[in-house]
Motif scaffolding. Structure first.
Motif, PDB file in Angstrom:
ATOM      1  N   ASN A   1       0.797  -1.228   0.000  1.00 58.10           N
ATOM      2  CA  ASN A   1       0.000   0.000   0.000  1.00 58.10           C
ATOM      3  C   ASN A   1       0.829   1.277   0.000  1.00 58.10           C
ATOM      4  O   ASN A   1       0.274   2.368   0.115  1.00 58.10           O
ATOM      5  CB  ASN A   1      -0.931   0.015   1.210  1.00 58.10           C
ATOM      6  CG  ASN A   1      -2.074  -0.963   1.070  1.00 58.10           C
ATOM      7  OD1 ASN A   1      -2.377  -1.405  -0.034  1.00 58.10           O
ATOM      8  ND2 ASN A   1      -2.700  -1.313   2.172  1.00 58.10           N
TER       9      ASN A   1
ATOM     10  N   ALA B   1       0.419   3.612  -5.331  1.00 58.28           N
ATOM     11  CA  ALA B   1      -0.772   3.230  -6.080  1.00 58.28           C
ATOM     12  C   ALA B   1      -0.442   2.106  -7.058  1.00 58.28           C
ATOM     13  O   ALA B   1       0.570   2.156  -7.761  1.00 58.28           O
ATOM     14  CB  ALA B   1      -1.317   4.440  -6.831  1.00 58.28           C
TER      15      ALA B   1
ATOM     16  N   SER C   1      -8.703   5.780  -5.833  1.00 58.49           N
ATOM     17  CA  SER C   1      -8.588   6.326  -4.486  1.00 58.49           C
ATOM     18  C   SER C   1      -8.633   5.150  -3.528  1.00 58.49           C
ATOM     19  O   SER C   1      -9.413   4.219  -3.730  1.00 58.49           O
ATOM     20  CB  SER C   1      -9.729   7.295  -4.171  1.00 58.49           C
ATOM     21  OG  SER C   1      -9.704   8.409  -5.041  1.00 58.49           O
TER      22      SER C   1
ATOM     23  N   PRO D   1      -4.555   3.755   2.318  1.00 54.49           N
ATOM     24  CA  PRO D   1      -3.271   3.049   2.370  1.00 54.49           C
ATOM     25  C   PRO D   1      -2.959   2.540   3.778  1.00 54.49           C
ATOM     26  O   PRO D   1      -2.009   2.962   4.439  1.00 54.49           O
ATOM     27  CB  PRO D   1      -2.279   4.119   1.918  1.00 54.49           C
ATOM     28  CG  PRO D   1      -2.882   5.400   2.363  1.00 54.49           C
ATOM     29  CD  PRO D   1      -4.375   5.217   2.258  1.00 54.49           C
TER      30      PRO D   1
ATOM     31  N   THR E   1      -5.460   8.898   2.867  1.00 55.13           N
ATOM     32  CA  THR E   1      -6.049   8.704   1.544  1.00 55.13           C
ATOM     33  C   THR E   1      -4.966   8.791   0.482  1.00 55.13           C
ATOM     34  O   THR E   1      -4.060   9.618   0.565  1.00 55.13           O
ATOM     35  CB  THR E   1      -7.124   9.765   1.246  1.00 55.13           C
ATOM     36  OG1 THR E   1      -8.132   9.715   2.251  1.00 55.13           O
ATOM     37  CG2 THR E   1      -7.760   9.529  -0.114  1.00 55.13           C
ATOM     38  N   SER E   2      -5.119   7.934  -0.540  1.00 58.90           N
ATOM     39  CA  SER E   2      -4.256   8.011  -1.715  1.00 58.90           C
ATOM     40  C   SER E   2      -5.130   8.269  -2.935  1.00 58.90           C
ATOM     41  O   SER E   2      -6.150   7.603  -3.132  1.00 58.90           O
ATOM     42  CB  SER E   2      -3.482   6.705  -1.899  1.00 58.90           C
ATOM     43  OG  SER E   2      -2.701   6.749  -3.077  1.00 58.90           O
ATOM     44  N   ASN E   3      -4.737   9.239  -3.744  1.00 60.71           N
ATOM     45  CA  ASN E   3      -5.419   9.549  -4.999  1.00 60.71           C
ATOM     46  C   ASN E   3      -4.433   9.396  -6.152  1.00 60.71           C
ATOM     47  O   ASN E   3      -3.315   9.920  -6.098  1.00 60.71           O
ATOM     48  CB  ASN E   3      -5.974  10.977  -4.988  1.00 60.71           C
ATOM     49  CG  ASN E   3      -7.095  11.139  -3.978  1.00 60.71           C
ATOM     50  OD1 ASN E   3      -8.117  10.468  -4.057  1.00 60.71           O
ATOM     51  ND2 ASN E   3      -6.895  12.023  -3.005  1.00 60.71           N
ATOM     52  N   TYR E   4      -4.867   8.686  -7.184  1.00 64.22           N
ATOM     53  CA  TYR E   4      -3.963   8.293  -8.276  1.00 64.22           C
ATOM     54  C   TYR E   4      -4.670   8.514  -9.610  1.00 64.22           C
ATOM     55  O   TYR E   4      -5.814   8.089  -9.798  1.00 64.22           O
ATOM     56  CB  TYR E   4      -3.602   6.826  -8.085  1.00 64.22           C
ATOM     57  CG  TYR E   4      -2.793   6.170  -9.188  1.00 64.22           C
ATOM     58  CD1 TYR E   4      -1.458   6.485  -9.384  1.00 64.22           C
ATOM     59  CD2 TYR E   4      -3.373   5.188 -10.006  1.00 64.22           C
ATOM     60  CE1 TYR E   4      -0.718   5.839 -10.361  1.00 64.22           C
ATOM     61  CE2 TYR E   4      -2.632   4.547 -10.986  1.00 64.22           C
ATOM     62  CZ  TYR E   4      -1.310   4.873 -11.161  1.00 64.22           C
ATOM     63  OH  TYR E   4      -0.564   4.237 -12.130  1.00 64.22           O
TER      64      TYR E   4
ATOM     65  N   GLU F   1       0.252  11.188  -8.246  1.00 66.91           N
ATOM     66  CA  GLU F   1      -0.135  10.603  -6.959  1.00 66.91           C
ATOM     67  C   GLU F   1      -0.125  11.661  -5.865  1.00 66.91           C
ATOM     68  O   GLU F   1       0.767  12.502  -5.812  1.00 66.91           O
ATOM     69  CB  GLU F   1       0.830   9.489  -6.557  1.00 66.91           C
ATOM     70  CG  GLU F   1       0.848   8.294  -7.489  1.00 66.91           C
ATOM     71  CD  GLU F   1       1.911   7.301  -7.084  1.00 66.91           C
ATOM     72  OE1 GLU F   1       1.807   6.726  -5.978  1.00 66.91           O
ATOM     73  OE2 GLU F   1       2.863   7.109  -7.858  1.00 66.91           O
TER      74      GLU F   1
ATOM     75  N   GLN G   1      -0.657  11.138  -1.758  1.00 66.78           N
ATOM     76  CA  GLN G   1      -0.929  10.115  -0.753  1.00 66.78           C
ATOM     77  C   GLN G   1      -0.494  10.562   0.628  1.00 66.78           C
ATOM     78  O   GLN G   1       0.639  10.996   0.826  1.00 66.78           O
ATOM     79  CB  GLN G   1      -0.201   8.809  -1.123  1.00 66.78           C
ATOM     80  CG  GLN G   1      -0.407   7.685  -0.118  1.00 66.78           C
ATOM     81  CD  GLN G   1      -0.032   6.326  -0.680  1.00 66.78           C
ATOM     82  OE1 GLN G   1      -0.272   6.038  -1.838  1.00 66.78           O
ATOM     83  NE2 GLN G   1       0.558   5.483   0.151  1.00 66.78           N
TER      84      GLN G   1
ATOM     85  N   GLN H   1      -0.217   8.963   4.578  1.00 66.61           N
ATOM     86  CA  GLN H   1      -0.122   7.618   5.148  1.00 66.61           C
ATOM     87  C   GLN H   1       0.425   7.666   6.561  1.00 66.61           C
ATOM     88  O   GLN H   1       1.410   8.359   6.848  1.00 66.61           O
ATOM     89  CB  GLN H   1       0.769   6.724   4.274  1.00 66.61           C
ATOM     90  CG  GLN H   1       0.722   5.259   4.667  1.00 66.61           C
ATOM     91  CD  GLN H   1       1.168   4.346   3.543  1.00 66.61           C
ATOM     92  OE1 GLN H   1       1.800   4.764   2.586  1.00 66.61           O
ATOM     93  NE2 GLN H   1       0.826   3.066   3.646  1.00 66.61           N
TER      94      GLN H   1
ATOM     95  N   ASP I   1       2.981  12.959   3.917  1.00 70.14           N
ATOM     96  CA  ASP I   1       2.201  13.426   2.768  1.00 70.14           C
ATOM     97  C   ASP I   1       3.155  13.404   1.577  1.00 70.14           C
ATOM     98  O   ASP I   1       4.139  14.142   1.537  1.00 70.14           O
ATOM     99  CB  ASP I   1       1.673  14.833   3.022  1.00 70.14           C
ATOM    100  CG  ASP I   1       0.747  15.326   1.907  1.00 70.14           C
ATOM    101  OD1 ASP I   1       0.950  14.935   0.744  1.00 70.14           O
ATOM    102  OD2 ASP I   1      -0.176  16.109   2.208  1.00 70.14           O
TER     103      ASP I   1
END
Length: 764
Positions: A93, A96, A260, A263, A301-304, A334, A336, A338, A351
């Motif tokens: 994780n 992405a 999305s 992670p 959150t992860s956005n890809y 990306e 992200q 975590q 970040d």
């Protein structure tokens, strides 16, 4: 030990007697190889850039069809794990669509984009240049070919373990559609739509849309909610043009992946690590099996976003001569956050914002000089650049403060790669039944990397070039149409580069050098019992030299830094088998097996000197650690599979039942310090011998049982089907990725537990 050997021997015996196939295959763009007999219903593969059947290809290769993927309700290529000999595909994780791929014990589990994979993932002729983005969706896949062993001649650098070659369906040029809806456990659902339009002969387009989402199979005990949720979309269009009366065709594909996800990581920190003193007692000392599915971390959150374009053009210059051009562009964006420590205490939260772009161009010419000599020659160009900005909230104890507000000295990394190559691959049937295959590739890679921080400025910068020639030679003998014996030698090359986590000018500007693998292979491919049984076996020995490994040494603002360096080598040897037995017209049994033995040699690196009461460290703060006794990672000693497929004709259609069992023996997921003994002179620490990896990064034995039943029927003129399925029915619980961080903390991710669901689909 005895029990594990017995299990492996029994599975190997099963694979050798009633085996199935993870089909050895090759495919191509030129004419069939000389002396290759026609086979009714034979599997054709494209991985060698020429038209060859599975059984006539003198290399270890497995082919996985659409039907096999659909029978497992496969979501991505990770569901192939254990289905092909020596193949592992696990997810992590930290990035992405990030995958840890291992073939024959060769892998590199790092998601930084300046680092290159050891197993190449190729989609419609385009190589994906990083570990992120490799975990491709299984939607609209026509066939996946797994090439085992170095593939440097045709696929170039960074394929020392092998290649996963993904071929998606081409536009049919006829009007038609396929739609599917799946619902399963954890509120997991997906919808798929594929539409083909065309005039039947000269032009056609394929449009698709795929959506999938899940609430996740983790439980966050701090917030009392599901964790590990995900949501993704993939859509695009592909246009195929074949002018009438012409020997030319062109296919342009435009696509976009949007994802999305949460992670999530699980806390594996124990009392020997620093972070355990700061977290709740129930969160420390947890196991790496059942405890992995309960998490405590802060929301993240992860956005890809990953748009891509591919243009393939084929020019028929003569009946046996073709020029192919493949142009590719891929971009990844990306963002992200975590919580890497995985605890309810705010200790290490990041970040990460990244952009990555790659452009590639391949030109190759395939043809014949005579009826018994064919070739593929070509050129290749690749360039990529990426930038990373990371803000870290370390010991912040301030979960409401954004990392980039807390961190006034964010890290920035910029990297660039430029590669070009010339290659040739030749087959010469020099006498009846005998064929010599030979070729080579000359590659040059130029790498640049710059590390800097917002306020403290540039750490260092490096620029270096690496060149290598990778040869391959093989000999095969076909005494009859049902037998082929072969032997080969190939060299794989993985380019050098710079350390993205270096924290001093000296380490940031010092490149690590390329690594190589010399692989020797012998094998046999047999059609037996009037071709009812296909049986393939291969033995290999790989000599792994100048390995690239991450090590932690003193230096930088935090006191320690992680760099990549070249260390020692490894020897890997094994035997692989795959087969297919067609018991009746309606019953097919397939099986695979891989037995592997591997060990390091001369794996000695300089690590940060440990703090031990009564002992002192050298002035440099670095002492040699010998890891030669540790296991290679993602290298199980045994893996195998058995798959039984039964088709029952009915008055309304047919019912297809599929049962699968995959067995994977335990393997380690990180080079780490489980136990060690120090060497001293007086009170001075002079070195250490490591006696195995940390037990928390080792999986349990995996017996993965999958079952599905598909009812196919007609609705007027529409083909319809209903499928019910279950994966991992034995509910094996273990990690897919686990990591210990320099005596500070440890974390991991969990294998998908038992899951089940149903699919409804139509096609016309």
């Amino acid at each position: 030990m005895k029990r594990e050997f017995t299990q492996g021997a029994m599975a190997a015996l099963l694979a050798g007697t009633c085996l199935t196939f993870a089909v050895p295959a090759y495919a191509a763009d030129a004419a069939p190889a000389a002396d290759a007999p026609a086979e009714t219903g034979a599997i054709i593969v494209t991985a060698r850039r020429r038209s060859e059947t599975l059984q006539s290809t003198p290399v270890a290769i497995s082919a996985v069809s659409t039907a096999m993927l659909e029978s497992r309700a496969a979501a991505n290529i990770g569901d192939l794990q254990g289905a092909a000999p020596g193949l592992l595909i696990t997810q992590q994780n930290s990035g992405a669509q990030a995958a840890n791929l291992s073939i024959r014990g060769l892998t590199y589990a790092d998601i930084e984009k300046s680092q290159t994979p050891t197993v190449g993932v190729v989609v419609d002729g385009i190589t994906i240049g990083t570990n992120t983005g490799q975990l491709q969706d299984a939607f609209d896949v026509e066939q996946i070919e797994v090439l085992r062993g170095p593939q440097g001649t045709l696929f170039g650098a960074n394929t020392i373990g092998g290649v996963v070659n993904i071929r998606r369906s081409k536009p049919t040029m006829r009007n038609g559609a396929k739609m599917e809806f799946t619902y399963g456990q954890w509120n997991t659902w997906s919808g798929k739509a594929l539409v083909n339009v065309g005039n039947g002969s000269t032009i056609g387009a394929k449009l698709w849309y795929y959506h999938a989402q899940s609430d996740g199979y983790y439980h966050n005990a701090t917030r009392n909610t599901n964790a590990g949720w995900s949501k993704g979309d993939n859509y695009g269009v592909s246009v195929l043009w074949k002018p009438e009366g012409s020997m030319f065709d062109a296919q342009l594909t435009l696509e976009q992946s949007v994802q999305s996800f949460d992670p999530v990581v699980s806390n594996l920190t124990n009392s020997s690590e620093v972070f355990c003193a700061f977290i709740a007692s129930r969160e420390c000392g947890r196991n790496s099996t059942t405890d992995v599915y309960t998490t405590f971390g802060l929301p993240a959150t992860s956005n890809y976003h990953a748009p891509a374009a591919t243009l393939e053009m084929n020019f028929g210059l003569a009946s046996d001569l073709k020029l192919t051009s493949i142009t590719g562009w891929r971009h990844q964006k990306e963002a992200q956050t975590q919580d890497f420590d995985g605890s309810s205490t705010d200790l290490y939260y990041v970040d990460r914002r990244q952009r990555y772009t790659q452009v590639s161009q391949e030109l190759r010419l395939a043809g014949k000089v005579t009826s018994n000599f064919d070739y593929v020659v070509g050129t290749f160009f690749f360039t990529s650049n990426y930038n990373l900005r990371q803000c870290s909230r370390v010991f912040g104890f301030a979960p409401s403060v954004a990392p980039c507000t807390f961190d006034t000295n964010a890290q920035n990394v910029y990297g660039r790669t430029e590669s070009y190559a010339l290659f040739g691959d030749f087959n010469w049937a020099f006498m009846p039944g005998f064929r010599l295959s030979f070729g080579g590739r000359w590659s040059h890679d130029n790498k640049e990397l710059t590390n800097s921080f917002d306020t403290s400025g540039q750490v260092g910068s490096g620029n270096a070039g690496f060149s290598k020639f990778t040869p391959k030679v093989g000999l095969d003998w076909r005494p009859d149409n049902n037998t082929m014996l072969y032997a080969s030698f190939s060299r794989g090359y993985r380019s050098g580069g710079f350390s993205p986590r270096a924290a001093t000018a000296a380490t940031a500007s010092t490149p690590f050098q390329p690594e190589t693998v010399d692989a020797f292979e012998i094998g046999a491919k047999l059609n037996l019992f009037d071709r009812k049984l296909q049986f393939n076996i291969a033995g290999f020995v790989s000599d792994y030299k100048n390995m690239q490994q991450n090590t932690t040494i003193p230096g930088g603002p935090t006191g320690n830094q992680t760099i990549t360096s070249n260390v020692g080598g490894a020897s890997i040897k094994g035997v692989e088998m795959d087969a297919t037995l067609r018991i009746t017209d309606n019953l097919k049994l397939t099986a695979t097996a891989s037995i592997m033995d591997s060990h390091f040699r001369g794996f000695v690196v300089g690590n940060a000197c440990p703090t031990v009461v009564g002992l002192t460290c050298p002035a440099s703060g670095i002492v040699p650690y010998n890891y030669s006794n540790n296991n290679l990672i993602y290298a199980p000693k045994f893996s195998g599979s058995v798959n039984l497929e039964h088709t029952l004709p009915t008055s309304f259609g047919k019912v297809v039942t599929n049962f699968g069992w995959r067995h994977i023996s335990p393997y380690d997921e990180q080079i780490s310090v489980g136990a060690s003994s120090l060497s001293t002179t007086g009170t001075l620490i002079t070195g250490a011998t490591v006696n195995g990896n940390d037990a928390r990064v080792r999986t349990v034995t995996q017996d993965l049982i999958d079952l599905s039943a598909t009812v196919n029927f007609k609705l007027s003129d529409v083909d319809a089907y209903v499928r019910v399925f279950g994966r991992n029915l034995a509910d094996v619980r273990t990690t897919t990725h686990a990591f210990t961080v320099a005596g500070l903390w440890s974390f991991g991710m969990g294998l998908e537990p038992r899951t089940y669901g149903a699919t409804l689909g139509v096609k016309f």
